[in-house]
Design a protein around this motif. Sequence first.
Motif, short mmCIF file in Angstrom:
data_model
loop_
_atom_site.label_atom_id
_atom_site.label_comp_id
_atom_site.label_asym_id
_atom_site.label_seq_id
_atom_site.Cartn_x
_atom_site.Cartn_y
_atom_site.Cartn_z
N LEU A 194 41.04 137.40 -20.52
CA LEU A 194 39.78 138.09 -19.98
C LEU A 194 39.11 137.69 -18.65
O LEU A 194 38.66 136.47 -18.96
CB LEU A 194 38.67 138.49 -21.05
CG LEU A 194 39.45 139.06 -22.32
CD1 LEU A 194 38.56 138.66 -23.56
CD2 LEU A 194 39.43 140.51 -22.24
N GLU A 195 39.41 138.35 -17.65
CA GLU A 195 38.81 137.69 -16.35
C GLU A 195 37.21 137.69 -16.37
O GLU A 195 36.72 138.55 -16.81
CB GLU A 195 39.17 138.74 -15.37
CG GLU A 195 38.68 138.52 -13.76
CD GLU A 195 38.72 137.12 -13.43
OE1 GLU A 195 37.56 136.39 -13.12
OE2 GLU A 195 39.64 136.59 -13.27
N ASN A 197 35.16 137.77 -14.13
CA ASN A 197 34.70 138.65 -13.47
C ASN A 197 34.49 140.10 -13.59
O ASN A 197 34.18 141.14 -12.86
CB ASN A 197 34.90 138.35 -11.79
CG ASN A 197 33.84 138.59 -10.76
OD1 ASN A 197 32.74 138.55 -10.82
ND2 ASN A 197 34.53 139.54 -9.91
N SER A 198 35.24 140.47 -14.56
CA SER A 198 35.20 141.97 -15.37
C SER A 198 33.83 142.48 -15.58
O SER A 198 33.04 141.56 -16.05
CB SER A 198 36.47 141.85 -16.32
OG SER A 198 37.53 141.49 -16.00
N ASP A 202 34.04 146.28 -20.46
CA ASP A 202 35.35 146.48 -20.43
C ASP A 202 35.85 145.19 -21.32
O ASP A 202 36.64 145.42 -21.96
CB ASP A 202 36.03 146.35 -19.11
CG ASP A 202 35.68 147.62 -18.01
OD1 ASP A 202 35.00 148.35 -18.94
OD2 ASP A 202 35.95 147.55 -16.96
N VAL A 203 35.17 144.03 -21.10
CA VAL A 203 35.59 142.93 -21.89
C VAL A 203 35.35 142.99 -23.43
O VAL A 203 36.14 142.93 -24.35
CB VAL A 203 34.82 141.65 -21.58
CG1 VAL A 203 35.16 140.31 -22.32
CG2 VAL A 203 35.31 141.26 -20.12
N ARG A 206 37.94 145.61 -24.95
CA ARG A 206 39.42 144.95 -25.01
C ARG A 206 39.32 143.95 -26.25
O ARG A 206 40.21 143.69 -27.16
CB ARG A 206 39.83 144.26 -23.71
CG ARG A 206 39.95 145.10 -22.58
CD ARG A 206 40.65 144.40 -21.28
NE ARG A 206 41.74 143.91 -21.68
CZ ARG A 206 42.43 142.90 -20.87
NH1 ARG A 206 41.60 142.60 -19.68
NH2 ARG A 206 43.59 142.43 -20.99
N GLN A 419 35.12 143.70 -8.26
CA GLN A 419 35.54 143.97 -9.49
C GLN A 419 34.19 143.96 -10.66
O GLN A 419 34.32 144.70 -11.59
CB GLN A 419 36.18 142.49 -9.82
CG GLN A 419 37.44 142.37 -9.43
CD GLN A 419 38.07 140.76 -9.98
OE1 GLN A 419 37.59 139.77 -9.50
NE2 GLN A 419 38.90 141.04 -10.98
N LYS A 420 33.10 143.55 -9.98
CA LYS A 420 31.91 143.69 -10.80
C LYS A 420 31.12 144.62 -10.61
O LYS A 420 29.91 144.92 -10.98
CB LYS A 420 31.09 142.27 -10.54
CG LYS A 420 31.36 140.88 -11.13
CD LYS A 420 31.73 140.98 -12.60
CE LYS A 420 30.09 140.89 -13.28
NZ LYS A 420 30.25 140.56 -14.62
#
Length: 450
Positions: A194-195, A197-198, A202-203, A206, A419-420
């Motif tokens: 899990l990035e 910077n997401s 969204d994290v 997932r 991304q953010k």
Amino acid sequence: MLKPFATIYQTSVTTKAFLQLKRNERLSRGELEARKIQKFRRLVAYAAHNSPYYSQLIHKRHIAIEDCTPADFPVLTKTELMANFDRIVTDRGISREGLERFLSNSTNPNERFLEKFQVVHTSGSSGEMGYFVYSLKDWGHAMAQLLRTTPSSRLLRKTKVAEFFATGGHYGGVSMAKHWCRGHGKYFLDLLLLEINSPLNDVVDRLNAFQPHILGGYNTALKLLAQKQIEGVLQIAPESVVTGGEPVSDTDLAQLKHAFRGTVYNNYASSEHLLMGVMGPDDVMMTLYDDDLIYEPHDNHLIVTNLFNFTLPLIRYRMSDVIRLVPDESSNRPYLKIESLVGRTEMTPVFTNEDGLKDFISPFMIIEMFVAGVKRFQMRLLGPEAFRFDICLDPMLTSAQRTTAITEVEQRLRSILEQKKMRNVKFQVESVQDLPLNAKSRKFELIVDH
């Protein structure tokens, strides 16, 4: 060496090293230190024959290899390491220029430099970029320490692991995590990266779909997930939570344990030395697994000698971490114990995003950023929707190379913001001659406010 054979070779190295680590646990402190001095002298002998830098240093200081100790050597700073990089490495095929080309084109942590060297880069809290390179043997040896952190209940069982940290580059955390997906490890590990910077929502989505057995990541990020779990938005039940990358307080550990109802581990690791210590769920102190590291703690820094990296020898390498040794006469193992709080925390930038909501950018997105030709950098916050990014460029760059470096920094920062969902945040990149220390603490701060 072909990739399948490289994986088999590393597995054999790791297995052999792990068995030795288990044998070390039965030694006395004195016996362990005696073994470490023997390892140190083998490292020095190797460096004397293969590293022009250490060969000259040993000759100049009249160091007797057969009975030398770390005290015979000067302290090595990151600045000195990078200035003498090509002379310190022990393989003539490795060069700073070659690594910079490699890192400029490769973002896959499983991709090896020259197909046989693992590379990790970081600026750390100094804002100064450093490259750390490991042979297949060096890396395989270091991975044995990670086996100590695997819960016994998950050994040889298919385990779903979710890691919430910087994933898109040759960073220490993701490089160690993806190592276990090679070879037969893929049959025992289902890894979700899990990035950091997401967008946080969204994290959460997932993780709810994945339902990990083990959840790992940076402390700041895991605390945000813990809050989402308490709110009922995140609904997972990991057996273990593994935090690291930042100082962790007793309050932090209690919050993670309360939110996830599982065992909590606090890992201490670095790009220079990989896994260095672990605090288990029932521990009140952190254990430094110093089988292959020699520590010299000081009031405001730490000196570490690495005994397993023969490719880039780090003898008396200075780190900005601060550790405090504590006595533990109750332990039947020979390792050092320290207070659980290690190092220092960087400020976390918080901005207002496109939707008018506040969101964070992990300091690790700044710490781990790599752009060829950029020696140091610092982020200066200017408000809820603005910042300035100061960079020190390599003085050897041509005018065209300077322009290219500045443009690439701008592109990297723009990508982080996109991304953010922070395209509304304005910034400017400025090339400066030097970056100031904090006027009061006289320490460098990677992220500053105004």
